[in-house]
Motif scaffolding. Structure first.
Motif, PDB file in Angstrom:
ATOM      1  N   UNK A  73       0.830  -1.214   0.000  1.00  0.00           N
ATOM      2  CA  UNK A  73       0.000   0.000   0.000  1.00  0.00           C
ATOM      3  C   UNK A  73       0.860   1.259   0.000  1.00  0.00           C
ATOM      4  N   UNK A  74       1.968   1.218   0.719  1.00  0.00           N
ATOM      5  CA  UNK A  74       2.873   2.369   0.729  1.00  0.00           C
ATOM      6  C   UNK A  74       3.479   2.591  -0.655  1.00  0.00           C
ATOM      7  N   UNK A  75       3.890   1.511  -1.318  1.00  0.00           N
ATOM      8  CA  UNK A  75       4.410   1.649  -2.683  1.00  0.00           C
ATOM      9  C   UNK A  75       3.350   2.268  -3.590  1.00  0.00           C
ATOM     10  N   UNK A  76       2.134   1.758  -3.522  1.00  0.00           N
ATOM     11  CA  UNK A  76       1.062   2.257  -4.387  1.00  0.00           C
ATOM     12  C   UNK A  76       0.702   3.696  -4.063  1.00  0.00           C
ATOM     13  N   UNK A  77       0.772   4.081  -2.772  1.00  0.00           N
ATOM     14  CA  UNK A  77       0.447   5.453  -2.372  1.00  0.00           C
ATOM     15  C   UNK A  77       1.412   6.449  -3.013  1.00  0.00           C
ATOM     16  N   UNK A  78       2.641   6.015  -3.247  1.00  0.00           N
ATOM     17  CA  UNK A  78       3.632   6.901  -3.848  1.00  0.00           C
ATOM     18  C   UNK A  78       3.839   6.635  -5.331  1.00  0.00           C
ATOM     19  N   UNK A  79       2.909   5.903  -5.938  1.00  0.00           N
ATOM     20  CA  UNK A  79       2.923   5.742  -7.382  1.00  0.00           C
ATOM     21  C   UNK A  79       3.700   4.560  -7.919  1.00  0.00           C
ATOM     22  N   UNK A  80       4.069   3.633  -7.083  1.00  0.00           N
ATOM     23  CA  UNK A  80       4.825   2.480  -7.555  1.00  0.00           C
ATOM     24  C   UNK A  80       3.921   1.321  -7.945  1.00  0.00           C
TER      25      UNK A  80
END
Length: 96
Positions: A73-80
């Motif tokens: 979720x952290x990766x996705x929150x920053x566009x990864x």
């Protein structure tokens, strides 16, 4: 993946950390306390090794999966973009 650490990023990460610490806080304490007080894990069998295996399967495995999900979720929150994988007994999250 690269991104700049800005003031907005710091505020967002701090707010997420506070929310994640406060929401499940008392529920997690109650669950852990119930396991120790009611001796759910300690008295399942007469064999310590079996008790430890039950503990790992019931407690640590779901916690590890949830932990890696939070990384995703952290990766996705920053566009990864995220790839989840297992290697031997380890689960991991990888940015692709």
């Amino acid at each position: 993946m690269s991104f700049k650490i800005t003031w907005k990023t710091h505020v967002m990460c701090t707010m997420v950390a506070i929310i994640m610490a406060k929401i499940p806080g008392s529920a997690a304490d109650n669950i852990i306390e119930d396991f120790y007080i009611k001796q759910f894990i300690y008295c399942n069998t007469e064999y310590l090794v079996v008790n430890i295996c039950i503990y790992v399967l019931l407690i640590l495995t779901p916690i590890g999966i949830i932990h890696e999900g939070i990384h995703g979720l952290a990766y996705k929150a920053f566009g990864g973009r995220v790839k989840y994988a297992f290697k031997d007994i380890y689960a991991y999250t990888q940015e692709v």
